[in-house]
Design a protein around this motif. Structure first.
Motif, PDB file in Angstrom:
ATOM      1  N   SER A   1      37.166  35.427  21.772  1.00 31.72           N
ATOM      2  CA  SER A   1      36.510  34.554  20.797  1.00 31.72           C
ATOM      3  C   SER A   1      35.261  35.228  20.227  1.00 31.72           C
ATOM      4  O   SER A   1      34.651  36.090  20.864  1.00 31.72           O
ATOM      5  CB  SER A   1      36.119  33.216  21.438  1.00 31.72           C
ATOM      6  OG  SER A   1      37.266  32.476  21.791  1.00 31.72           O
ATOM      7  N   ASP A   2      34.890  34.808  19.024  1.00 29.61           N
ATOM      8  CA  ASP A   2      33.693  35.347  18.387  1.00 29.61           C
ATOM      9  C   ASP A   2      32.431  34.970  19.173  1.00 29.61           C
ATOM     10  O   ASP A   2      32.421  33.950  19.880  1.00 29.61           O
ATOM     11  CB  ASP A   2      33.554  34.780  16.970  1.00 29.61           C
ATOM     12  CG  ASP A   2      34.546  35.389  15.991  1.00 29.61           C
ATOM     13  OD1 ASP A   2      35.133  36.443  16.309  1.00 29.61           O
ATOM     14  OD2 ASP A   2      34.726  34.804  14.898  1.00 29.61           O
TER      15      ASP A   2
ATOM     16  N   HIS B   1      44.154  32.707  17.368  1.00 34.39           N
ATOM     17  CA  HIS B   1      42.840  32.285  16.911  1.00 34.39           C
ATOM     18  C   HIS B   1      42.929  30.963  16.151  1.00 34.39           C
ATOM     19  O   HIS B   1      43.886  30.717  15.403  1.00 34.39           O
ATOM     20  CB  HIS B   1      42.225  33.347  15.995  1.00 34.39           C
ATOM     21  CG  HIS B   1      41.629  34.493  16.740  1.00 34.39           C
ATOM     22  ND1 HIS B   1      41.618  35.782  16.259  1.00 34.39           N
ATOM     23  CD2 HIS B   1      41.017  34.553  17.947  1.00 34.39           C
ATOM     24  CE1 HIS B   1      41.020  36.586  17.125  1.00 34.39           C
ATOM     25  NE2 HIS B   1      40.655  35.861  18.156  1.00 34.39           N
TER      26      HIS B   1
ATOM     27  N   GLU C   1      32.571  22.307  20.090  1.00 38.40           N
ATOM     28  CA  GLU C   1      33.369  23.477  19.724  1.00 38.40           C
ATOM     29  C   GLU C   1      34.716  23.479  20.439  1.00 38.40           C
ATOM     30  O   GLU C   1      35.759  23.760  19.824  1.00 38.40           O
ATOM     31  CB  GLU C   1      32.581  24.746  20.048  1.00 38.40           C
ATOM     32  CG  GLU C   1      31.343  24.934  19.192  1.00 38.40           C
ATOM     33  CD  GLU C   1      30.309  25.865  19.808  1.00 38.40           C
ATOM     34  OE1 GLU C   1      29.233  26.038  19.212  1.00 38.40           O
ATOM     35  OE2 GLU C   1      30.573  26.419  20.902  1.00 38.40           O
TER      36      GLU C   1
ATOM     37  N   SER D   1      42.336  21.143  16.549  1.00 40.09           N
ATOM     38  CA  SER D   1      43.008  21.958  15.529  1.00 40.09           C
ATOM     39  C   SER D   1      44.447  22.272  15.909  1.00 40.09           C
ATOM     40  O   SER D   1      45.261  22.607  15.046  1.00 40.09           O
ATOM     41  CB  SER D   1      42.231  23.257  15.307  1.00 40.09           C
ATOM     42  OG  SER D   1      42.370  24.130  16.415  1.00 40.09           O
TER      43      SER D   1
ATOM     44  N   ASP E   1      33.956  25.895  13.190  1.00 38.62           N
ATOM     45  CA  ASP E   1      32.638  26.102  12.576  1.00 38.62           C
ATOM     46  C   ASP E   1      32.546  27.455  11.879  1.00 38.62           C
ATOM     47  O   ASP E   1      31.520  28.148  11.951  1.00 38.62           O
ATOM     48  CB  ASP E   1      31.525  25.980  13.628  1.00 38.62           C
ATOM     49  CG  ASP E   1      31.421  24.577  14.214  1.00 38.62           C
ATOM     50  OD1 ASP E   1      31.977  23.637  13.603  1.00 38.62           O
ATOM     51  OD2 ASP E   1      30.797  24.428  15.282  1.00 38.62           O
ATOM     52  N   GLY E   2      33.621  27.840  11.216  1.00 41.88           N
ATOM     53  CA  GLY E   2      33.633  29.077  10.448  1.00 41.88           C
ATOM     54  C   GLY E   2      33.829  30.334  11.263  1.00 41.88           C
ATOM     55  O   GLY E   2      33.836  31.437  10.712  1.00 41.88           O
ATOM     56  N   LYS E   3      34.001  30.204  12.576  1.00 45.92           N
ATOM     57  CA  LYS E   3      34.230  31.350  13.450  1.00 45.92           C
ATOM     58  C   LYS E   3      35.602  31.250  14.102  1.00 45.92           C
ATOM     59  O   LYS E   3      36.240  30.204  14.069  1.00 45.92           O
ATOM     60  CB  LYS E   3      33.141  31.435  14.524  1.00 45.92           C
ATOM     61  CG  LYS E   3      31.747  31.706  13.980  1.00 45.92           C
ATOM     62  CD  LYS E   3      30.734  31.792  15.103  1.00 45.92           C
ATOM     63  CE  LYS E   3      29.364  32.159  14.567  1.00 45.92           C
ATOM     64  NZ  LYS E   3      29.346  33.538  14.009  1.00 45.92           N
ATOM     65  N   GLN E   4      36.030  32.361  14.711  1.00 44.12           N
ATOM     66  CA  GLN E   4      37.341  32.411  15.339  1.00 44.12           C
ATOM     67  C   GLN E   4      37.220  32.195  16.852  1.00 44.12           C
ATOM     68  O   GLN E   4      36.484  32.913  17.524  1.00 44.12           O
ATOM     69  CB  GLN E   4      38.020  33.749  15.060  1.00 44.12           C
ATOM     70  CG  GLN E   4      38.298  34.005  13.587  1.00 44.12           C
ATOM     71  CD  GLN E   4      39.201  32.935  12.986  1.00 44.12           C
ATOM     72  OE1 GLN E   4      40.337  32.749  13.422  1.00 44.12           O
ATOM     73  NE2 GLN E   4      38.695  32.224  12.003  1.00 44.12           N
TER      74      GLN E   4
ATOM     75  N   THR F   1      40.133  28.324  13.857  1.00 43.51           N
ATOM     76  CA  THR F   1      38.829  28.350  13.209  1.00 43.51           C
ATOM     77  C   THR F   1      37.985  27.168  13.658  1.00 43.51           C
ATOM     78  O   THR F   1      38.421  26.010  13.561  1.00 43.51           O
ATOM     79  CB  THR F   1      38.977  28.335  11.681  1.00 43.51           C
ATOM     80  OG1 THR F   1      39.754  29.466  11.269  1.00 43.51           O
ATOM     81  CG2 THR F   1      37.617  28.404  11.009  1.00 43.51           C
TER      82      THR F   1
END
Length: 320
Positions: free
Chosen positions: A113-114, A54, A128, A135, A58-61, A56
């Motif tokens: 993914s979330d 995972h 995204e 990252s 935008d605050g999601k995984q 991160t």
């Protein structure tokens, strides 16, 4: 009461009983489907085996899968509705990973993914995906995309021309061949269908897309679990609603002239006669571009992973 009136009353009484029985039967069927789906989903969740890692965004995984340690990197993006890209692409990943570092990005609402409530505009999706790639510290790569991700990739390569060294389309979407407009109200019945558990029944009655292909049995089992887990989820349904406007946006874009582009296309599209000609128009001004036709269906990477990998190697090795 006259004999005729009594007879009519009896007929109506019988009809009402039949209707009531049918209603009860339908409700029992719905309840059974709902219960089986709930029990099965809980059981499958316990058998689900995580893969990838995972990051991160935008605050999601967001889930990404990395395989191979080659000097050059290929970032691989899925087509619409792909339940588990990191597993579904496995034969192609294995074929490419001998020479490349392969990075499969599972967008929000896909794979592990979330989900997200963010609008499924091309701009948001591209942002995204790029955030996930960035990252990982990756700043030079070939972008490879199946189906609808080809549309998003058109925006991507124009936003990040210093990062993308080449584009490979796997029967990728063309902006000129737009999807029909779908309103949010149009997908509401699909949500009811899903929430009642009928999506599981639909999959049960459908042909297995992996039958007879070179997938490990354990991988296929996990793919089936993921298909039942992600089918018709809200993020993907929201993407359907945004799809028409995304195609309209794509019609204003083109590949950078100096970007090498390679298309792998099904040789005989079952419904769109313009499939190959429209792809050829898309690269008409490209300095270096090729089209490879395969005797396959839309999911050509499942049936022809070696041919695709060999074609990619030959294309990337050619000097610009």
């Amino acid at each position: 009461m006259t004999p005729n009136a009594s007879k009519t009353r009896k007929i109506w009484f019988v009809l009402l009983k039949i209707v009531a029985a049918l209603v009860i039967f339908v409700l029992l069927c719905v309840a059974t489907v709902f219960a089986v789906d709930g029990i099965s989903s809980a059981s499958e969740q316990k058998r689900l085996q995580p893969y990838g890692q995972h990051v991160t965004v935008d605050g999601k995984q967001m889930n990404v899968l990395l395989q191979g340690d080659g000097e050059d990197t290929i970032v691989l993006l899925p087509g619409y509705g792909n339940a588990a890209p990191g597993l579904d692409f496995q034969p192609l990943i294995d074929a490419l990973a001998t020479d490349y570092r392969v990075v499969v990005v599972e967008p929000f609402g896909y794979g592990l993914s979330d989900p997200t409530d963010a609008e499924r505009s091309t701009e948001n999706i591209v942002h995204e995906i790029h955030a996930a790639v960035h990252s990982l510290g990756i700043d030079r790569y070939t972008l490879m995309a199946h189906s609808i991700s080809g549309l998003y990739s058109l925006d991507y390569v124009n936003r990040y021309p210093q990062e993308v060294t080449a584009f490979v389309g796997l029967d990728s979407s063309v902006p000129s061949l737009s999807e029909q407009q779908i309103e949010a109200s149009d997908v509401a019945p699909i949500r009811w269908f899903r929430d009642l558990g009928f999506d599981r029944l639909q999959l049960k009655l459908s042909a297995d897309p992996y039958e007879g292909l070179a997938y490990d049995e354990k991988v296929v089992e996990q793919l089936h679990i993921m298909m039942r887990r992600n089918m018709y989820n809200d993020t993907q349904l929201n993407e359907v609603v945004s799809m028409y406007s995304n195609f309209q946006t794509g019609q204003q874009q083109s590949f950078p002239v100096d970007l090498p582009v390679l298309f792998f296309l099904q040789a005989n599209h079952p419904a769109v006669a313009e499939w190959i000609p429209e792809h050829e128009k898309q690269i008409a001004n490209s300095e270096r571009a090729e089209v490879v036709l395969l005797d396959a269906n839309h999911y050509l990477y499942r049936s022809h992973p070696q041919e695709i990998a060999e074609g990619v190697r030959a294309f990337i090795k050619k000097p610009n």
